[in-house]
Write a protein that holds these residues in place. Structure first.
Motif, short mmCIF file in Angstrom:
data_model
loop_
_atom_site.label_atom_id
_atom_site.label_comp_id
_atom_site.label_asym_id
_atom_site.label_seq_id
_atom_site.Cartn_x
_atom_site.Cartn_y
_atom_site.Cartn_z
N ALA A 80 84.44 -35.04 -11.55
CA ALA A 80 84.24 -34.14 -10.41
C ALA A 80 82.81 -34.29 -9.88
CB ALA A 80 84.52 -32.70 -10.82
N LEU A 81 81.84 -34.34 -10.79
CA LEU A 81 80.44 -34.46 -10.38
C LEU A 81 80.18 -35.83 -9.74
CD1 LEU A 81 77.85 -32.81 -10.45
CD2 LEU A 81 77.40 -33.67 -12.75
N LEU A 82 80.76 -36.86 -10.31
CA LEU A 82 80.64 -38.21 -9.75
C LEU A 82 81.20 -38.22 -8.33
CD1 LEU A 82 79.83 -41.09 -10.88
CD2 LEU A 82 82.28 -41.46 -11.22
N THR A 83 82.32 -37.54 -8.14
CA THR A 83 82.96 -37.48 -6.83
C THR A 83 82.12 -36.66 -5.85
OG1 THR A 83 85.10 -37.65 -7.93
CG2 THR A 83 85.12 -36.88 -5.66
N ALA A 84 81.46 -35.62 -6.34
CA ALA A 84 80.59 -34.81 -5.47
C ALA A 84 79.49 -35.68 -4.87
CB ALA A 84 79.99 -33.66 -6.26
N LEU A 85 78.91 -36.55 -5.68
CA LEU A 85 77.84 -37.44 -5.19
C LEU A 85 78.38 -38.38 -4.12
CD1 LEU A 85 76.21 -38.33 -8.65
CD2 LEU A 85 75.31 -36.73 -6.95
N GLU A 86 79.61 -38.88 -4.34
CA GLU A 86 80.24 -39.78 -3.38
C GLU A 86 80.59 -39.03 -2.09
OE1 GLU A 86 80.52 -43.02 -3.60
OE2 GLU A 86 81.73 -43.32 -1.78
N ALA A 87 81.07 -37.80 -2.23
CA ALA A 87 81.46 -37.01 -1.06
C ALA A 87 80.27 -36.76 -0.15
CB ALA A 87 82.08 -35.69 -1.49
N LEU A 88 79.07 -36.68 -0.75
CA LEU A 88 77.85 -36.46 0.03
C LEU A 88 77.16 -37.78 0.38
CD1 LEU A 88 76.52 -33.37 -1.96
CD2 LEU A 88 77.26 -33.35 0.44
N SER A 89 77.82 -38.90 0.05
CA SER A 89 77.28 -40.25 0.35
C SER A 89 75.88 -40.45 -0.21
CB SER A 89 77.27 -40.52 1.86
OG SER A 89 78.53 -40.29 2.40
N LEU A 90 75.68 -40.03 -1.47
CA LEU A 90 74.36 -40.16 -2.07
C LEU A 90 74.30 -41.43 -2.91
CD1 LEU A 90 73.93 -36.51 -3.36
CD2 LEU A 90 73.09 -37.49 -1.22
N GLU A 91 73.33 -42.29 -2.65
CA GLU A 91 73.10 -43.43 -3.54
C GLU A 91 71.73 -44.03 -3.26
OE1 GLU A 91 76.17 -46.33 -2.90
OE2 GLU A 91 75.26 -46.98 -1.03
N ASP A 92 71.27 -44.85 -4.20
CA ASP A 92 70.00 -45.57 -4.04
C ASP A 92 68.84 -44.65 -3.68
OD1 ASP A 92 70.93 -48.16 -4.60
OD2 ASP A 92 71.80 -48.29 -2.58
N GLY A 93 68.54 -43.74 -4.53
CA GLY A 93 67.41 -42.87 -4.27
C GLY A 93 67.15 -42.00 -5.48
N GLU A 94 66.49 -40.87 -5.26
CA GLU A 94 66.14 -39.99 -6.36
C GLU A 94 66.84 -38.64 -6.23
OE1 GLU A 94 61.57 -41.71 -6.91
OE2 GLU A 94 61.87 -39.72 -6.02
N VAL A 95 67.17 -38.07 -7.37
CA VAL A 95 67.76 -36.74 -7.39
C VAL A 95 66.93 -35.88 -8.34
CG1 VAL A 95 69.78 -35.38 -8.06
CG2 VAL A 95 70.08 -37.51 -6.79
N ILE A 96 66.51 -34.72 -7.86
CA ILE A 96 65.70 -33.83 -8.69
C ILE A 96 66.64 -32.98 -9.54
CG2 ILE A 96 64.05 -31.92 -8.66
CD1 ILE A 96 62.99 -33.21 -6.00
N THR A 97 66.45 -33.06 -10.85
CA THR A 97 67.35 -32.36 -11.76
C THR A 97 66.62 -31.94 -13.02
OG1 THR A 97 69.55 -32.49 -12.81
CG2 THR A 97 68.21 -34.48 -12.91
N THR A 98 67.38 -31.44 -13.99
CA THR A 98 66.80 -30.94 -15.23
C THR A 98 67.16 -31.86 -16.39
OG1 THR A 98 66.85 -29.11 -16.82
CG2 THR A 98 68.83 -29.44 -15.52
N ALA A 99 66.27 -31.96 -17.37
CA ALA A 99 66.56 -32.74 -18.57
C ALA A 99 67.23 -31.87 -19.63
CB ALA A 99 65.27 -33.33 -19.13
N PHE A 100 67.17 -30.53 -19.44
CA PHE A 100 67.73 -29.61 -20.42
C PHE A 100 69.17 -29.32 -20.04
CE2 PHE A 100 68.19 -25.38 -22.51
CZ PHE A 100 67.91 -25.79 -23.80
N THR A 101 70.04 -30.31 -20.29
CA THR A 101 71.44 -30.20 -19.91
C THR A 101 72.27 -31.16 -20.75
OG1 THR A 101 73.02 -30.31 -18.06
CG2 THR A 101 71.23 -31.91 -18.04
N PHE A 102 73.58 -31.08 -20.58
CA PHE A 102 74.50 -32.00 -21.23
C PHE A 102 74.35 -33.38 -20.58
CE2 PHE A 102 78.87 -33.72 -21.76
CZ PHE A 102 78.95 -33.65 -23.14
N PRO A 103 74.51 -34.47 -21.36
CA PRO A 103 74.25 -35.81 -20.81
C PRO A 103 74.98 -36.13 -19.50
CG PRO A 103 74.62 -35.94 -23.18
CD PRO A 103 74.84 -34.51 -22.80
N ALA A 104 76.18 -35.57 -19.30
CA ALA A 104 76.97 -35.91 -18.10
C ALA A 104 76.20 -35.66 -16.81
CB ALA A 104 78.27 -35.11 -18.10
#
Ligand SMILES: *Cc1c(COP(=O)(O)O)cnc(C)c1O
Length: 389
Positions: A80-104
């Motif tokens: 679902a998360l992989l598909t969310a990135l595709e639905a927003l046409s996100l690639e080749d760049g940076e995403v700001i996120t947290t390291a304190f999470t599950f690996p997925a």
């Protein structure tokens, strides 16, 4: 553990050890005959997947229950998360996120050739600290991917303001946040998309499963299309989709669980109360605050172990509890930033690093007997007293 201390723990455990393992969670299982009843109907229809009747019914029920406009079921939360990135046409760049999470959360970025840029967390909520986000935004930033860790809502207003100011989409990893409400509304109403996980360890489960939630009808259409190969008709494929569909067996398990969800939450609330009563005064243990404007789902019971005051480290407590057959989990250790494919120097994320080495999640699930929670809390207090003696 030094040997004398280990011996004392073993002696204590000999008297108080659980006869069977107490796991950090157990799946929320509905009566089996409600599942088989629904499966019998699917057998009758000879329809196992591809927008089946149970799938449609579960989508409708969840839209109503969670009070969200659009929800699309998936085979699991990661896809679902992989598909969310595709639905927003996100690639080749940076995403700001947290390291304190599950690996997925972080791993899916790599499948879109996106680089994680880690922002530190707030020490009290364990969620992405909005105060750190803006300094990390650069020309390559494509999105913000926060996580509602342990179901505690992120500072959604601050994150929305930053995202709006910089024209960035926000995807929430809401894997822990099923049913959580913030100021009287679903926490899933924030951001462009929210991902839910229905894995067996989550409060609502379809064994494997997940969903994407959005307010945007066009984004909903895209996620539904992308989870079914991008197929729009017998002879038309509109987008390079993948197979993210939930099947009828999964949907049956989900539907069968709905009737018992309130009772499950009530039981978890009760267990949460037992742990809080027993542990809130314990020196060196920090419990997660439940803010008054949040309706929680009691999915996790994280305890922060401050070694100096408690008398032993989180790791020592984790091992000592194992001697009592209590299987806690170190959610989330190791930090995602320590993965070889996104190695970040240590010291860069002080609050995340401290949380990863100090937090222990205690057993909490709908069928955990209250007396067991009492015993677990009592054992933790006895271990603290022993360590400080
Ligand atoms: C469980 C979980 C996921 C992955 O969900 P799956 O349904 O197991 O693929 C992602 N993020 C977080 C924070 C999770 O806890």
């Amino acid at each position: 553990m030094d040997t004398a201390f280990e011996q004392q723990v073993r002696n204590m455990a000999a008297a108080m050890r659980f006869p069977e393992p107490v796991y950090v969670t157990r799946p929320n299982l509905p009566p089996l005959d409600t599942v088989t009843g629904m499966l019998a109907a699917a057998w009758e229809r000879q329809w196992l997947t591809n927008d089946g009747a149970l799938h449609r019914q579960l989508e409708d029920e969840l839209v109503r229950l969670l009070e969200v406009p659009h929800l699309s079921l998936f085979c699991n939360g990661t896809i679902a998360l992989l598909t969310a990135l595709e639905a927003l046409s996100l690639e080749d760049g940076e995403v700001i996120t947290t390291a304190f999470t599950f690996p997925a959360t972080v791993n899916v970025l790599h499948w879109h050739r996106l680089r994680p840029v880690f922002c530190d967390i707030q020490p009290d909520t364990y969620n992405l600290d909005p105060a750190g986000i803006e300094a990390l935004i650069g020309p390559d930033t494509k999105a913000i991917l926060p996580v509602h860790v342990y179901g505690t809502p992120c500072d959604v207003n601050a994150i929305n303001d930053i995202a709006d100011k910089h024209g960035l989409p926000v995807i929430y990893d809401a894997a822990h946040a099923f049913g959580v409400r913030l100021r009287g509304e679903s926490v899933l109403g924030h951001g462009n998309l929210s991902m839910l996980s229905f894995h067996a360890t989550k409060v609502f489960t379809t064994a494997e499963g997940g969903a994407l939630v959005t307010q945007d009808p066009e984004l909903h259409r895209r996620t539904c299309l992308l989870k079914n190969f991008g197929i729009t008709g017998e002879e038309s494929v509109e987008a390079p989709g993948l197979n993210g569909k939930m099947n009828e067996m999964q949907a049956a398990l989900g539907l069968a669980q709905l009737a018992g969800l309130d009772a499950n939450t009530d039981k978890r609330r009760c267990l949460d109360g037992i742990y809080r009563r027993l542990l809130k005064e314990e020196p060196g243990l920090v419990l997660l605050d439940l803010p008054s404007d949040v309706e929680p789902n009691y999915a996790y019971f994280p305890v922060r172990v401050r070694e100096d005051a408690f008398g032993m480290s989180r790791n020592t407590l984790y091992n000592a509890l194992k001697a009592f057959n209590i299987q806690c989990r170190k959610y989330f250790h190791p930090l995602c930033s320590t993965n070889p494919w996104c190695r970040l120097e240590t010291g860069a994320l002080p609050h995340s690093e401290a949380a990863a080495s100090e937090v222990l999640c205690l057993p909490i699930y709908g069928t955990l007997p209250e007396s067991w929670a009492e015993t677990i809390g009592t054992i933790i207090r006895s271990l603290g007293a022993l360590a400080r003696a």
